[in-house]
Design a protein around this motif. Structure first.
Motif, PDB file in Angstrom:
ATOM      1  N   GLY A   1       8.591  -5.706   6.597  1.00  0.00           N
ATOM      2  CA  GLY A   1       9.037  -6.893   5.869  1.00  0.00           C
ATOM      3  C   GLY A   1       8.131  -8.070   6.167  1.00  0.00           C
ATOM      4  O   GLY A   1       7.211  -7.985   6.985  1.00  0.00           O
ATOM      5  N   GLY A   2       8.370  -9.167   5.493  1.00  0.00           N
ATOM      6  CA  GLY A   2       7.546 -10.345   5.709  1.00  0.00           C
ATOM      7  C   GLY A   2       8.174 -11.587   5.130  1.00  0.00           C
ATOM      8  O   GLY A   2       9.201 -11.530   4.436  1.00  0.00           O
ATOM      9  N   SER A   3       7.568 -12.714   5.426  1.00  0.00           N
ATOM     10  CA  SER A   3       8.025 -13.992   4.872  1.00  0.00           C
ATOM     11  C   SER A   3       6.804 -14.829   4.519  1.00  0.00           C
ATOM     12  O   SER A   3       5.781 -14.763   5.203  1.00  0.00           O
ATOM     13  N   ASP A   4       6.921 -15.564   3.442  1.00  0.00           N
ATOM     14  CA  ASP A   4       5.825 -16.403   2.971  1.00  0.00           C
ATOM     15  C   ASP A   4       6.405 -17.767   2.614  1.00  0.00           C
ATOM     16  O   ASP A   4       7.253 -17.867   1.716  1.00  0.00           O
ATOM     17  N   PRO A   5       5.990 -18.838   3.294  1.00  0.00           N
ATOM     18  CA  PRO A   5       6.542 -20.163   2.997  1.00  0.00           C
ATOM     19  C   PRO A   5       6.143 -20.693   1.633  1.00  0.00           C
ATOM     20  O   PRO A   5       6.766 -21.608   1.112  1.00  0.00           O
ATOM     21  N   GLU A   6       5.097 -20.109   1.038  1.00  0.00           N
ATOM     22  CA  GLU A   6       4.634 -20.539  -0.282  1.00  0.00           C
ATOM     23  C   GLU A   6       4.435 -19.321  -1.182  1.00  0.00           C
ATOM     24  O   GLU A   6       3.306 -18.995  -1.577  1.00  0.00           O
ATOM     25  N   PRO A   7       5.521 -18.640  -1.548  1.00  0.00           N
ATOM     26  CA  PRO A   7       5.371 -17.441  -2.373  1.00  0.00           C
ATOM     27  C   PRO A   7       4.855 -17.794  -3.763  1.00  0.00           C
ATOM     28  O   PRO A   7       5.057 -18.905  -4.264  1.00  0.00           O
ATOM     29  N   ALA A   8       4.175 -16.829  -4.369  1.00  0.00           N
ATOM     30  CA  ALA A   8       3.656 -17.048  -5.718  1.00  0.00           C
ATOM     31  C   ALA A   8       4.810 -17.315  -6.679  1.00  0.00           C
ATOM     32  O   ALA A   8       5.814 -16.611  -6.663  1.00  0.00           O
ATOM     33  N   GLN A   9       4.663 -18.343  -7.492  1.00  0.00           N
ATOM     34  CA  GLN A   9       5.682 -18.677  -8.488  1.00  0.00           C
ATOM     35  C   GLN A   9       5.365 -17.924  -9.771  1.00  0.00           C
ATOM     36  O   GLN A   9       4.571 -18.361 -10.588  1.00  0.00           O
ATOM     37  N   ALA A  10       5.967 -16.762  -9.903  1.00  0.00           N
ATOM     38  CA  ALA A  10       5.667 -15.906 -11.047  1.00  0.00           C
ATOM     39  C   ALA A  10       6.937 -15.224 -11.522  1.00  0.00           C
ATOM     40  O   ALA A  10       7.860 -14.989 -10.738  1.00  0.00           O
ATOM     41  N   ALA A  11       6.963 -14.920 -12.816  1.00  0.00           N
ATOM     42  CA  ALA A  11       8.131 -14.221 -13.358  1.00  0.00           C
ATOM     43  C   ALA A  11       8.280 -12.838 -12.738  1.00  0.00           C
ATOM     44  O   ALA A  11       9.398 -12.349 -12.549  1.00  0.00           O
ATOM     45  N   LEU A  12       7.147 -12.209 -12.412  1.00  0.00           N
ATOM     46  CA  LEU A  12       7.152 -10.905 -11.755  1.00  0.00           C
ATOM     47  C   LEU A  12       6.235 -11.002 -10.539  1.00  0.00           C
ATOM     48  O   LEU A  12       5.034 -10.767 -10.621  1.00  0.00           O
ATOM     49  N   PRO A  13       6.791 -11.342  -9.391  1.00  0.00           N
ATOM     50  CA  PRO A  13       5.969 -11.520  -8.190  1.00  0.00           C
ATOM     51  C   PRO A  13       5.244 -10.229  -7.825  1.00  0.00           C
ATOM     52  O   PRO A  13       5.809  -9.136  -7.889  1.00  0.00           O
ATOM     53  N   ALA A  14       3.986 -10.358  -7.435  1.00  0.00           N
ATOM     54  CA  ALA A  14       3.197  -9.206  -6.996  1.00  0.00           C
ATOM     55  C   ALA A  14       2.330  -9.653  -5.820  1.00  0.00           C
ATOM     56  O   ALA A  14       1.130  -9.882  -5.968  1.00  0.00           O
ATOM     57  N   PRO A  15       2.936  -9.799  -4.638  1.00  0.00           N
ATOM     58  CA  PRO A  15       2.182 -10.298  -3.483  1.00  0.00           C
ATOM     59  C   PRO A  15       1.109  -9.338  -2.989  1.00  0.00           C
ATOM     60  O   PRO A  15       0.228  -9.725  -2.237  1.00  0.00           O
ATOM     61  N   TYR A  16       1.196  -8.061  -3.364  1.00  0.00           N
ATOM     62  CA  TYR A  16       0.113  -7.123  -3.113  1.00  0.00           C
ATOM     63  C   TYR A  16      -0.059  -6.289  -4.377  1.00  0.00           C
ATOM     64  O   TYR A  16       0.524  -6.611  -5.412  1.00  0.00           O
ATOM     65  N   ALA A  17      -0.875  -5.245  -4.327  1.00  0.00           N
ATOM     66  CA  ALA A  17      -1.244  -4.516  -5.543  1.00  0.00           C
ATOM     67  C   ALA A  17      -0.021  -4.127  -6.365  1.00  0.00           C
ATOM     68  O   ALA A  17       0.853  -3.405  -5.901  1.00  0.00           O
ATOM     69  N   ILE A  18       0.027  -4.596  -7.608  1.00  0.00           N
ATOM     70  CA  ILE A  18       1.206  -4.350  -8.440  1.00  0.00           C
ATOM     71  C   ILE A  18       1.385  -2.866  -8.736  1.00  0.00           C
ATOM     72  O   ILE A  18       2.516  -2.383  -8.871  1.00  0.00           O
ATOM     73  N   ASP A  19       0.296  -2.114  -8.802  1.00  0.00           N
ATOM     74  CA  ASP A  19       0.410  -0.668  -8.992  1.00  0.00           C
ATOM     75  C   ASP A  19       1.209  -0.043  -7.851  1.00  0.00           C
ATOM     76  O   ASP A  19       2.041   0.842  -8.064  1.00  0.00           O
ATOM     77  N   THR A  20       0.931  -0.498  -6.631  1.00  0.00           N
ATOM     78  CA  THR A  20       1.647   0.030  -5.465  1.00  0.00           C
ATOM     79  C   THR A  20       3.127  -0.311  -5.541  1.00  0.00           C
ATOM     80  O   THR A  20       3.992   0.534  -5.278  1.00  0.00           O
ATOM     81  N   ILE A  21       3.430  -1.547  -5.914  1.00  0.00           N
ATOM     82  CA  ILE A  21       4.831  -1.954  -6.019  1.00  0.00           C
ATOM     83  C   ILE A  21       5.547  -1.132  -7.090  1.00  0.00           C
ATOM     84  O   ILE A  21       6.672  -0.652  -6.883  1.00  0.00           O
ATOM     85  N   LEU A  22       4.912  -0.959  -8.237  1.00  0.00           N
ATOM     86  CA  LEU A  22       5.523  -0.176  -9.312  1.00  0.00           C
ATOM     87  C   LEU A  22       5.721   1.283  -8.883  1.00  0.00           C
ATOM     88  O   LEU A  22       6.727   1.909  -9.229  1.00  0.00           O
ATOM     89  N   ASP A  23       4.771   1.819  -8.115  1.00  0.00           N
ATOM     90  CA  ASP A  23       4.943   3.176  -7.588  1.00  0.00           C
ATOM     91  C   ASP A  23       6.141   3.238  -6.647  1.00  0.00           C
ATOM     92  O   ASP A  23       6.920   4.205  -6.672  1.00  0.00           O
ATOM     93  N   GLU A  24       6.284   2.211  -5.826  1.00  0.00           N
ATOM     94  CA  GLU A  24       7.401   2.186  -4.867  1.00  0.00           C
ATOM     95  C   GLU A  24       8.750   2.151  -5.574  1.00  0.00           C
ATOM     96  O   GLU A  24       9.746   2.662  -5.050  1.00  0.00           O
ATOM     97  N   PHE A  25       8.777   1.561  -6.759  1.00  0.00           N
ATOM     98  CA  PHE A  25      10.026   1.463  -7.508  1.00  0.00           C
ATOM     99  C   PHE A  25      10.247   2.634  -8.466  1.00  0.00           C
ATOM    100  O   PHE A  25      11.302   2.712  -9.098  1.00  0.00           O
ATOM    101  N   THR A  26       9.264   3.534  -8.583  1.00  0.00           N
ATOM    102  CA  THR A  26       9.413   4.629  -9.548  1.00  0.00           C
ATOM    103  C   THR A  26       9.267   6.026  -8.939  1.00  0.00           C
ATOM    104  O   THR A  26       9.877   6.973  -9.433  1.00  0.00           O
ATOM    105  N   MET A  27       8.456   6.170  -7.897  1.00  0.00           N
ATOM    106  CA  MET A  27       8.223   7.494  -7.324  1.00  0.00           C
ATOM    107  C   MET A  27       9.307   7.833  -6.307  1.00  0.00           C
ATOM    108  O   MET A  27       9.624   7.007  -5.437  1.00  0.00           O
ATOM    109  N   PRO A  28       9.900   9.007  -6.377  1.00  0.00           N
ATOM    110  CA  PRO A  28      10.945   9.364  -5.407  1.00  0.00           C
ATOM    111  C   PRO A  28      10.452   9.223  -3.978  1.00  0.00           C
ATOM    112  O   PRO A  28       9.321   9.583  -3.652  1.00  0.00           O
ATOM    113  N   ALA A  29      11.310   8.670  -3.132  1.00  0.00           N
ATOM    114  CA  ALA A  29      10.986   8.537  -1.716  1.00  0.00           C
ATOM    115  C   ALA A  29      11.200   9.877  -1.020  1.00  0.00           C
ATOM    116  O   ALA A  29      11.839  10.784  -1.563  1.00  0.00           O
TER     117      ALA A  29
END
Length: 390
Positions: free
Chosen positions: A161-189
């Protein structure tokens, strides 16, 4: 000592390069498919050189081409920071060159493919260290450190986990590679339950988890990760029966990514629109989200919780890590946490502190105490807490 960093102009590669140059490594090669960007990185990091005799050179390279073997020949270690799907290709080039190898992980299935190359790498006489970033990487070494406090280990929980005092202000936050995030939300664990590996729904089993301050609490979700490919094998001798990995996000980000995946916008298959135009939903999402990064003031935390026994006593071991921003390298805690470990491990491999041949996981061969001391020198702390359940 000569170390080649593939993907050396990328976000993690350039952090690795900076740490190598600042650590008195005699020759650092910044290799990237974008030769001009590699030269820019090499030029920018030369000021960090620990001694006048150090050299930093740049090379344009296609890791799928024949020139890679020539580039790796004579190097002590190659730090592979390119996309994980290319890991086996780079491993085989390293074997031909007789160069020790490490990477940042293979997202479970890729790691299992790499493990199957063990005999090939052993025959080549090289050591391939799989997954040597933050997680996998430091997380695995933390597990080994905690397991050293126990005679038997029944369960291990891995949390990031982590914390960021100034997170990106975006409709779909992607603090690291968005492909990785999308994989994390779609590929079975994958989880280890009752001593057997099993699939679990992607981004499931919501858990409020407390990280050490200043990170604090976050909602942790099951995601596919490389640790599940190696740790059940490594700790089987200690009786490991339960293991899972979760990454924590804030509630708003979770809700948005669940909506995206429910609408099929994370899919990679083309969709035909009414006018006949074909669109790949994931490509559209990536284009609209744009490039985002952590603010540079972010702090990342890894936690490993082990339950087991020491003699006749039941014990719980909690190993906590905090990675703070690194002003010298101009990066926040998350980037430091992933980009610095491959540099440390490469140097330990080159000087013989990490030994072996074949294909190994960090928890098998990285000396935990020495490694933790190297992290501490770079503003990344690890603490071990042992308690006896009431």
């Amino acid at each position: 000592m000569r170390v080649v960093v593939l993907g050396g102009a990328g976000a993690m590669g350039r952090v690795c390069v900076k740490d190598l140059v600042a650590s008195d490594v005699g020759e650092v090669v910044v290799a990237d498919r974008d030769g001009a960007l590699a030269e820019e990185v090499a030029r920018d990091v030369r000021a960090l050189a620990a001694r006048p005799g150090s050299t930093v050179t740049a090379h344009a390279v296609d890791v799928t081409g024949d020139s890679l073997v020539d580039l790796l020949s004579g190097a002590d270690v190659v730090c592979n920071c390119v996309n994980y799907t290319l890991n086996p290709t780079v491993m085989r080039a390293a074997a031909k060159a007789g160069t020790n190898y490490l990477d940042l992980g293979g997202l479970f299935h890729g790691t299992r493919t790499q493990l199957a190359l063990a005999d090939e790498m052993t025959d080549a006489g090289i050591l391939c260290l799989l997954g040597m970033g933050a997680t996998p990487g430091t997380m695995n070494v933390m597990a080994a450190l905690g397991a050293g406090e126990l005679d038997e280990v029944g369960s291990i929980r891995l949390r990031c986990g982590g914390s960021d005092p100034e997170p990106a202000q975006a409709a779909l936050p992607a603090p690291y590679a968005i492909d990785t995030i999308l994989d994390e939300f779609t590929m079975p664990a994958m989880v280890l339950a009752g001593g057997e590996l099993a699939e679990a729904p992607a981004a499931s089993d919501d858990e409020e988890f407390s990280f050490p301050e200043p990170v604090g609490a976050g909602i942790a979700l099951l995601t596919l990760h490389s640790e599940l490919a190696t740790m059940p094998l490594t700790f089987r001798r200690l009786g490991l029966a339960e293991l899972d990995f979760k990454v924590a996000f804030d509630a708003g980000m979770i809700a948005r990514y669940r909506l995206v995946t429910a609408l099929g916008l994370a899919d990679t298959a083309p969709v035909t629109l009414e006018d006949g135009t074909e669109v790949v939903p994931r490509s559209l999402i990536k284009a609209l989200a744009g490039t985002q990064r952590f603010s540079g003031r972010d702090i990342e935390s890894l936690v490993v919780e082990l339950a087991g026994t020491k003699g006749s006593r039941a014990l719980t071991v909690r190993v906590e890590e905090l990675s703070y921003p690194n002003a010298t390298y101009g990066v926040g805690g998350a980037d430091a946490n992933t980009g610095i470990p491959p540099s440390i491990a490469a140097q330990m491999m080159a000087r013989g502190a990490i030994k072996g041949t074949g294909v190994k996981a960090p928890e098998e061969v990285v000396p935990p105490v020495e490694y933790a001391a190297e992290l501490a020198r770079r503003n990344i702390s690890i603490e071990v807490h042992v308690t006896q359940p009431a």
